[in-house]
Design an enzyme around this catalytic site. Structure first.
Site, short mmCIF file in Angstrom:
data_model
loop_
_atom_site.label_atom_id
_atom_site.label_comp_id
_atom_site.label_asym_id
_atom_site.label_seq_id
_atom_site.Cartn_x
_atom_site.Cartn_y
_atom_site.Cartn_z
N GLY A 90 6.70 -2.80 0.56
CA GLY A 90 8.01 -3.44 0.54
C GLY A 90 8.20 -4.44 1.66
O GLY A 90 9.33 -4.82 1.97
N TYR A 102 7.19 5.03 -6.71
CA TYR A 102 6.46 5.73 -5.65
C TYR A 102 6.42 7.23 -5.88
O TYR A 102 5.42 7.89 -5.58
CB TYR A 102 7.07 5.41 -4.28
CG TYR A 102 6.58 4.10 -3.73
CD1 TYR A 102 5.25 3.94 -3.34
CD2 TYR A 102 7.42 3.00 -3.64
CE1 TYR A 102 4.78 2.73 -2.87
CE2 TYR A 102 6.96 1.79 -3.16
CZ TYR A 102 5.64 1.66 -2.78
OH TYR A 102 5.17 0.45 -2.33
N SER A 168 0.36 -2.22 0.68
CA SER A 168 1.02 -3.41 1.18
C SER A 168 1.45 -3.20 2.64
O SER A 168 0.61 -2.96 3.49
CB SER A 168 2.20 -3.77 0.27
OG SER A 168 2.61 -5.11 0.48
N ASP A 271 -4.30 -11.21 -6.22
CA ASP A 271 -3.34 -10.95 -5.15
C ASP A 271 -3.42 -12.07 -4.13
O ASP A 271 -4.50 -12.41 -3.64
CB ASP A 271 -3.67 -9.60 -4.49
CG ASP A 271 -2.67 -9.19 -3.43
OD1 ASP A 271 -1.71 -9.95 -3.16
OD2 ASP A 271 -2.85 -8.10 -2.87
#
Length: 347
Positions: A90, A102, A168, A271
């Protein structure tokens, strides 16, 4: 435990190229679910407050078939389980462990890896800038040794086989937390790090990489999103070459003498972060670390969350479970990651 009182509102939307909010995609990341002590897909979940003053809390995912039996009966399985401390993504500015995607992902991770998964809710930027997310994550790691944690964890969990895992921004946290532990932190005699899993980790720098220049309309994550997140998280007046973002940049520390456990790095070929992730892997390898990269050519950012039963996401889950098995001396799942003597494994 009611986690709503610890939830921080987020105004970060998922935006399309014209700046309008993609409401359907945003809703996927905003929908939350409660913990459920009744097993779903063989995994029960529980929430616990780690630090009420800071608003740090965790969601535990416990595989019931290997949970060591009920505490009431005192029974215990002969088979012990590793523990995975998980950090959500996030961009340091959004999301929580009770987001439905999640909850589903960590439930599947617990079932596939035969491990207890503890998913951490850390404070978010811009209200809580660097190093709040790192500090909260270490607080959660220390909490595993507490009496409160022991009362919730099954009796056959093995803290000497603890893995740090995240996607991330969570993958970024995994790296910095591992360095922090290696350099100065005593976790006690029982808690030891057995491995690191960085799923498309969020790294960056002032330079625009070839992937960032080439990918004009990337799915999920854009250059603008990245720039916004770094500005929100990093200290005022810091550039993206700050060592929190640019791990092997001009201001980063030398990791050659920093002892770190083996690492698995997940990279997606679609990505925008892929060049930063591969540079990170190369830097870790040059620093003498045990690193293996699984490269999924058709993987967009956080592909493992968006369609969790898709073949590529399923393959990634098996690779992560295999890595955990390999480095915790646990029975290896089918379709394991290839030999760790290989640096990059194309999937």
């Amino acid at each position: 435990m009611d986690v709503e009182q610890h939830r921080e509102p987020s105004d970060e939307g998922v935006q399309s190229d014209d700046g309008s909010e993609n409401r359907a995609l945003a809703n996927m990341f905003e929908q939350t679910v409660s913990a459920n002590a009744t097993p779903v897909d063989g995994v029960a979940t529980f929430d616990a407050v780690v630090d009420s003053a800071l608003g740090v809390w965790v969601r535990l995912f416990v595989p019931t078939q290997l949970d060591g039996g009920s505490k009431e009966s005192g029974s215990k399985s002969a088979e012990t389980m590793p523990l995975v401390l998980y950090f959500h993504g996030g961009g340091f500015v959004a999301l929580t462990p009770d987001v439905a995607l999640y909850d589903q992902f960590c439930r599947r991770l617990a079932a596939h890896s035969h491990a207890v998964v503890v998913s951490v809710c850390y404070r978010l930027a811009p209200e809580h800038k660097f190093p709040a997310a790192y500090d909260d994550s270490f607080t959660a790691l220390e909490w595993l040794n507490s009496e409160a944690a022991k009362s919730l964890l099954p009796p056959n969990v093995d803290l000497s086989r603890t893995f740090l895992c995240g996607d991330s921004a969570g993958g970024n946290i995994v790296h910095h937390l591992a360095v922090q532990v290696a350099e100065s932190k005593d976790l006690g005699p029982n808690l030891k790090l057995a491995g690191l899993v960085l799923i498309q980790p969020f790294f960056g720098g002032e330079e625009r990489t070839p992937a960032e220049v080439r990918m004009q309309n990337p799915a999920i994550l854009s250059i603008d999103h990245c720039d916004f997140a770094w500005k929100a998280f990093l200290p005022p007046d810091a550039t993206r070459d700050h060592p929190a973002a640019h791990v092997f940049g001009p201001h980063s520390k030398d990791l050659r003498n920093v002892a770190m456990p083996p690492a698995l790095i997940i990279v997606g070929g679609l990505d925008i972060l892929q060049d930063w992730e591969m540079r990170y892997a190369e830097g870790m390898k040059e620093a003498g670390k045990d690193v293996v990269v699984c490269f999924y050519e058709d993987g967009i950012h956080v592909f493992c969350l968006l369609d969790q039963t898709a073949p590529t996401a399923d393959k990634m889950m098996l690779d992560v479970a295999s890595f955990i098995a390999t480095h915790s001396q646990f029975p290896t799942p089918t379709n394991p990651v290839a030999s760790h003597s290989q640096f990059v494994i194309f999937r």
